[in-house]
Design an enzyme around this catalytic site. Sequence first.
Site, PDB file in Angstrom:
ATOM      1  N   THR A 144       0.832  -1.210   0.000  1.00  0.00           N
ATOM      2  CA  THR A 144       0.000   0.000   0.000  1.00  0.00           C
ATOM      3  C   THR A 144       0.866   1.260   0.000  1.00  0.00           C
ATOM      4  OG1 THR A 144      -1.514   1.311   1.347  1.00  0.00           O
ATOM      5  CG2 THR A 144      -0.245  -0.316   2.523  1.00  0.00           C
ATOM      6  N   SER A 179      -1.373   3.211  10.639  1.00  0.00           N
ATOM      7  CA  SER A 179      -2.341   2.355  11.361  1.00  0.00           C
ATOM      8  C   SER A 179      -1.674   1.004  11.561  1.00  0.00           C
ATOM      9  CB  SER A 179      -3.633   2.171  10.547  1.00  0.00           C
ATOM     10  OG  SER A 179      -3.407   1.289   9.454  1.00  0.00           O
ATOM     11  N   TYR A 181      -2.824  -1.732  10.649  1.00  0.00           N
ATOM     12  CA  TYR A 181      -2.949  -2.408   9.345  1.00  0.00           C
ATOM     13  C   TYR A 181      -1.815  -1.997   8.407  1.00  0.00           C
ATOM     14  CZ  TYR A 181      -3.963  -2.244   4.410  1.00  0.00           C
ATOM     15  OH  TYR A 181      -3.818  -2.295   3.050  1.00  0.00           O
ATOM     16  N   HIS A 182      -1.605  -0.672   8.255  1.00  0.00           N
ATOM     17  CA  HIS A 182      -0.564  -0.236   7.321  1.00  0.00           C
ATOM     18  C   HIS A 182       0.815  -0.748   7.757  1.00  0.00           C
ATOM     19  CE1 HIS A 182      -3.713   2.721   5.947  1.00  0.00           C
ATOM     20  NE2 HIS A 182      -3.144   2.501   4.781  1.00  0.00           N
ATOM     21  N   LYS A 185       1.595  -4.183   6.485  1.00  0.00           N
ATOM     22  CA  LYS A 185       2.082  -4.205   5.102  1.00  0.00           C
ATOM     23  C   LYS A 185       3.579  -3.862   5.048  1.00  0.00           C
ATOM     24  CE  LYS A 185      -1.762  -4.689   2.533  1.00  0.00           C
ATOM     25  NZ  LYS A 185      -1.940  -5.614   1.427  1.00  0.00           N
TER      26      LYS A 185
HETATM   27  N1  USQ Z   1     -11.509   9.607   4.855  1.00  0.00           N
HETATM   28  C1  USQ Z   1     -12.416  10.633   4.929  1.00  0.00           C
HETATM   29  N2  USQ Z   1     -13.739  10.327   5.040  1.00  0.00           N
HETATM   30  C2  USQ Z   1     -14.190   9.042   5.066  1.00  0.00           C
HETATM   31  C3  USQ Z   1     -13.247   7.987   4.972  1.00  0.00           C
HETATM   32  C4  USQ Z   1     -11.910   8.309   4.877  1.00  0.00           C
HETATM   33  O1  USQ Z   1     -12.047  11.817   4.885  1.00  0.00           O
HETATM   34  O2  USQ Z   1     -15.416   8.840   5.183  1.00  0.00           O
HETATM   35  C5  USQ Z   1     -10.079   9.959   4.722  1.00  0.00           C
HETATM   36  C6  USQ Z   1      -9.152   9.338   5.769  1.00  0.00           C
HETATM   37  O3  USQ Z   1      -9.063  10.122   6.916  1.00  0.00           O
HETATM   38  C7  USQ Z   1      -7.844   9.284   4.994  1.00  0.00           C
HETATM   39  C8  USQ Z   1      -8.270   9.121   3.548  1.00  0.00           C
HETATM   40  O4  USQ Z   1      -9.648   9.457   3.488  1.00  0.00           O
HETATM   41  O5  USQ Z   1      -7.169  10.512   5.095  1.00  0.00           O
HETATM   42  C9  USQ Z   1      -8.110   7.726   3.017  1.00  0.00           C
HETATM   43  O6  USQ Z   1      -8.865   6.843   3.799  1.00  0.00           O
HETATM   44  P1  USQ Z   1      -9.450   5.509   3.153  1.00  0.00           P
HETATM   45  O7  USQ Z   1     -10.332   4.873   4.170  1.00  0.00           O
HETATM   46  O8  USQ Z   1      -9.994   5.770   1.806  1.00  0.00           O
HETATM   47  O9  USQ Z   1      -8.115   4.682   2.884  1.00  0.00           O
HETATM   48  P2  USQ Z   1      -7.085   4.003   3.870  1.00  0.00           P
HETATM   49  O10 USQ Z   1      -7.594   3.844   5.250  1.00  0.00           O
HETATM   50  O11 USQ Z   1      -5.796   4.746   3.717  1.00  0.00           O
HETATM   51  O12 USQ Z   1      -6.939   2.559   3.264  1.00  0.00           O
HETATM   52  C10 USQ Z   1      -7.339   2.228   1.943  1.00  0.00           C
HETATM   53  C11 USQ Z   1      -7.488   0.720   1.860  1.00  0.00           C
HETATM   54  C12 USQ Z   1      -6.167   0.103   2.121  1.00  0.00           C
HETATM   55  C13 USQ Z   1      -5.136   0.634   1.179  1.00  0.00           C
HETATM   56  C14 USQ Z   1      -5.095   2.152   1.237  1.00  0.00           C
HETATM   57  C15 USQ Z   1      -4.219   2.780   0.205  1.00  0.00           C
HETATM   58  O13 USQ Z   1      -8.440   0.278   2.816  1.00  0.00           O
HETATM   59  O14 USQ Z   1      -6.262  -1.306   2.011  1.00  0.00           O
HETATM   60  O15 USQ Z   1      -3.928   0.113   1.590  1.00  0.00           O
HETATM   61  O16 USQ Z   1      -6.407   2.653   1.000  1.00  0.00           O
HETATM   62  S1  USQ Z   1      -3.474   4.246   0.807  1.00  0.00           S
HETATM   63  O17 USQ Z   1      -4.528   5.126   1.334  1.00  0.00           O
HETATM   64  O18 USQ Z   1      -2.774   4.864  -0.300  1.00  0.00           O
HETATM   65  O19 USQ Z   1      -2.602   3.846   1.872  1.00  0.00           O
END
Ligand code: USQ
Length: 395
Positions: A144, A179, A181-182, A185
């Site tokens: 990720t 997190s 989770y992260h 990875k």
């Molecule tokens: N966020 C909001 N509102 C929401 C949900 C999330 O503002 O309702 C924000 C979070 O605070 C964060 C961002 O959106 O700043 C990304 O959150 P996300 O839930 O879309 O993504 P994340 O938790 O980072 O994880 C997801 C996948 C994960 C993958 C990752 C890629 O669940 O498996 O590894 O995206 S990355 O984000 O590039 O690390």
Amino acid sequence: MRVFIAGVDGYLGWPLAQHLSARGHEIAGVDAMLRRAWVAERGSVSAVPIASIGERLAAFRDASGASLSFTHLDLRDQPKLGETLAAFAPDAVVHLAECPSAPYSMIDFEHADFVQTNNVSGTLGLLFAMREHCPDAHLVKLGTMGEYGTPDMDIPEGFFEVEFRGRRDRLPFPRQAGSWYHWSKVFDSQNVSFACRLWGLAVTDVMQGIVYGSWCPPSDPRLSSRLDFDEAFGTSVNRFCCQAVIGHPITPYGSGTQSRGLLSLADSMQCLTLALEHPAAPGEYRVFNQLRDVVSIGRLAELVRDAARALGISARIAPVDNPRAEAEAHHYNPDSNKLRELGFRPSAPIDVELRRMIDDLVPHTDRVRAHAHRLPPTVRWEPAAACTASAAEEP
Ligand code: USQ
């Protein structure tokens, strides 16, 4: 090519099996069916209804004329995994069989421990089984972009040149995950690169950004992939689209100035296929940053609102307090040239993909509305004192 997909029942795995089969590859898949259980544990459902695994396999046969050899197994079951790999003798293995949720891993100790054990042990199990039964197969491992965090400098693809006290070396770029989770990875990446050095495995470690979009082939609903919207398993873009279709306010967290790399599900399929069809060399550990657009979460909320409005749905944005501990104002400029050099040509632009997803979601409005109570964030990245205080405030 004979491709073994670990996590074939998931959001990415099921479309990938179809996409690769349509290109003439032979597919075998395994899955412990845990994603269905985790979403149910959170009291939610996939917005797009999904067929049972038996129905999926029948639909795969009907659509492709080929059969997908499926085994229900957990990667931590070494003997069964070994037997399954030996029987299929893959040319390539795609590892998507992990718990992908940051919020799920942040619930409490049990969830953090489960996510790390499941992900790290499962990956280790796969590495040992590959060493034993298919050491020449190319491993495409899903990592990720979140492994890197948000450093105050550009993010290279895995490695960078550093000079320290007059000496230079090419070293892994620092990982600063946000997190449990992260971090799982990050640990995987270390283990995978070590196995590669130790045993000469060929590995592509894919640092993937946030994937969004629906997979609903009109020919057969049994071929559809899941699309989650609950706070743990729904990612921001998919959640925002589900919120828009039911008239729930779109929820950027905090200032919405945090930026992330995004790519559509169709583009993710294209990139994973490119990695598979241009394998790493034996003993090579290569890292691809897999993303298309870098967008702030606030801008993303506006894009979803506008896509919904273009379809006659009145959507609005209502920021909520950020439940996560994350930088909101930060530099974000990741490299992502390697896949482009292999031929990645992004498909539809983000506004087109968003409209397509919203269109696919409209028939399922009632399912989302019935689980709308799973949309607001409840899992908080808080220090112990704050957790105790908020628990004490509950009625
Ligand atoms: N966020 C909001 N509102 C929401 C949900 C999330 O503002 O309702 C924000 C979070 O605070 C964060 C961002 O959106 O700043 C990304 O959150 P996300 O839930 O879309 O993504 P994340 O938790 O980072 O994880 C997801 C996948 C994960 C993958 C990752 C890629 O669940 O498996 O590894 O995206 S990355 O984000 O590039 O690390």
